[in-house]
Design an enzyme around this catalytic site. Structure first.
Site, PDB file in Angstrom:
ATOM      1  N   TYR A   1       1.192  -2.067   1.243  1.00 16.22           N
ATOM      2  CA  TYR A   1      -0.127  -1.746   0.408  1.00 16.22           C
ATOM      3  C   TYR A   1       0.256  -0.794  -0.655  1.00 16.22           C
ATOM      4  O   TYR A   1      -0.481  -0.460  -1.538  1.00 16.22           O
ATOM      5  CB  TYR A   1      -0.807  -1.247   1.493  1.00 16.22           C
ATOM      6  CG  TYR A   1      -1.359  -2.027   2.529  1.00 16.22           C
ATOM      7  CD1 TYR A   1      -2.258  -3.071   2.076  1.00 16.22           C
ATOM      8  CD2 TYR A   1      -1.107  -1.825   3.785  1.00 16.22           C
ATOM      9  CE1 TYR A   1      -2.640  -3.960   3.042  1.00 16.22           C
ATOM     10  CE2 TYR A   1      -1.315  -2.562   4.768  1.00 16.22           C
ATOM     11  CZ  TYR A   1      -2.246  -3.719   4.583  1.00 16.22           C
ATOM     12  OH  TYR A   1      -2.797  -4.577   5.406  1.00 16.22           O
TER      13      TYR A   1
ATOM     14  N   TYR B   1      -5.524   3.810   8.012  1.00 17.81           N
ATOM     15  CA  TYR B   1      -5.961   3.030   6.986  1.00 17.81           C
ATOM     16  C   TYR B   1      -7.159   3.505   6.422  1.00 17.81           C
ATOM     17  O   TYR B   1      -7.768   4.332   6.831  1.00 17.81           O
ATOM     18  CB  TYR B   1      -6.110   1.710   7.896  1.00 17.81           C
ATOM     19  CG  TYR B   1      -4.832   1.085   8.189  1.00 17.81           C
ATOM     20  CD1 TYR B   1      -4.107   0.269   6.963  1.00 17.81           C
ATOM     21  CD2 TYR B   1      -4.150   1.029   9.215  1.00 17.81           C
ATOM     22  CE1 TYR B   1      -2.940  -0.147   7.249  1.00 17.81           C
ATOM     23  CE2 TYR B   1      -2.751   0.630   9.523  1.00 17.81           C
ATOM     24  CZ  TYR B   1      -2.369  -0.139   8.370  1.00 17.81           C
ATOM     25  OH  TYR B   1      -0.980  -0.815   8.822  1.00 17.81           O
TER      26      TYR B   1
ATOM     27  N   ASN C   1     -10.190   2.497   6.067  1.00 21.19           N
ATOM     28  CA  ASN C   1     -11.424   2.708   6.868  1.00 21.19           C
ATOM     29  C   ASN C   1     -11.551   3.920   7.749  1.00 21.19           C
ATOM     30  O   ASN C   1     -12.402   3.973   8.539  1.00 21.19           O
ATOM     31  CB  ASN C   1     -11.864   1.345   7.659  1.00 21.19           C
ATOM     32  CG  ASN C   1     -10.864   0.793   8.570  1.00 21.19           C
ATOM     33  OD1 ASN C   1      -9.951   1.586   8.733  1.00 21.19           O
ATOM     34  ND2 ASN C   1     -11.286  -0.273   9.413  1.00 21.19           N
TER      35      ASN C   1
ATOM     36  N   HIS D   1      -6.100  -0.938  -4.184  1.00 24.74           N
ATOM     37  CA  HIS D   1      -6.738  -0.145  -3.324  1.00 24.74           C
ATOM     38  C   HIS D   1      -6.323   1.160  -3.274  1.00 24.74           C
ATOM     39  O   HIS D   1      -6.533   2.100  -2.690  1.00 24.74           O
ATOM     40  CB  HIS D   1      -6.822  -0.710  -1.882  1.00 24.74           C
ATOM     41  CG  HIS D   1      -8.282  -0.666  -1.239  1.00 24.74           C
ATOM     42  ND1 HIS D   1      -9.162  -0.203  -1.928  1.00 24.74           N
ATOM     43  CD2 HIS D   1      -8.340  -1.037   0.172  1.00 24.74           C
ATOM     44  CE1 HIS D   1     -10.352  -0.226  -0.981  1.00 24.74           C
ATOM     45  NE2 HIS D   1      -9.768  -0.681   0.247  1.00 24.74           N
TER      46      HIS D   1
END
Length: 194
Positions: free
Chosen positions: A17, A68, A70, A22
């Site tokens: 990632y 993460y 969330n 993001h």
């Protein structure tokens, strides 16, 4: 305006990632750390990478959650609670689908707009949403069903260069933010576009 004491950069952990859209907020905090010559070090009790510097006698803490996206609120609530940082003294930098690449906007309060990191921060802070936000434009794929793959994907070079430019613009208004000149910071930042 209350002095900013905590700057949070949202993203997802892990090499897969690392360079995704993001992680725009994390890129911003990494750039602040580099400019201030601050090492971001893992802090288990804060669920993230943290650093600290002093600006005109005021401690400013940096945080990139290593949870993460969330679960970002877990890290923000832990650090803010430990150091007794008021919600109004937090600036959260995050990717923003509703702005094109190359555009950055400041905002105070509001909802989560579907952003899972913001949703969790608001929830973990006891439904308080009065923190400051730096919205870093990444654009929108055009179809809601493509959003997840889009935000978790890498931007093409031209798009990444625009995101980098918007981060530069945001870094340029940090002195106004630290001075409590929020309206001036907004005016200056909102007039910039890569």
């Amino acid at each position: 305006m209350t002095a900013i004491q905590l700057i949070v950069g949202l993203g997802n952990p892990g090499a897969e990632y690392e360079q995704t859209r993001h992680n725009a907020g994390a890129f911003f905090v990494e750039r602040i750390a580099a400019a201030q010559r601050v090492d971001l070090v893992p802090e288990r009790k804060f669920f993230g990478l943290t650093g600290r510097f002093t600006h005109q006698g005021q401690d400013v803490r940096l945080l990139i959650p290593t949870t993460y996206m969330n679960r970002s609120g877990q890290a923000v609530a832990a650090l803010a609670g430990f150091y007794r940082i008021p919600v109004e003294s937090i600036l959260v930098a995050h990717d923003e689908l509703d702005l094109p690449p190359g555009v950055a906007k400041l905002k105070v309060g509001g909802g989560h707009g579907g952003h899972n990191g913001l949703r969790d921060i608001i929830a973990q802070l006891g439904n308080q949403n009065t923190f400051h936000r730096l919205r870093l434009g990444i654009g929108h794929p055009g179809d809601a069903s493509k959003v997840s793959g889009f935000v978790l994907g890498r931007a093409p070079r031209a798009e990444q260069e625009k995101l980098d430019a918007s981060i530069d613009f945001a870094l340029g208004v940090l002195p106004d933010i630290f001075a409590g000149e929020w309206n001036r910071a907004m005016k200056n930042l909102h007039s910039q576009k890569a």
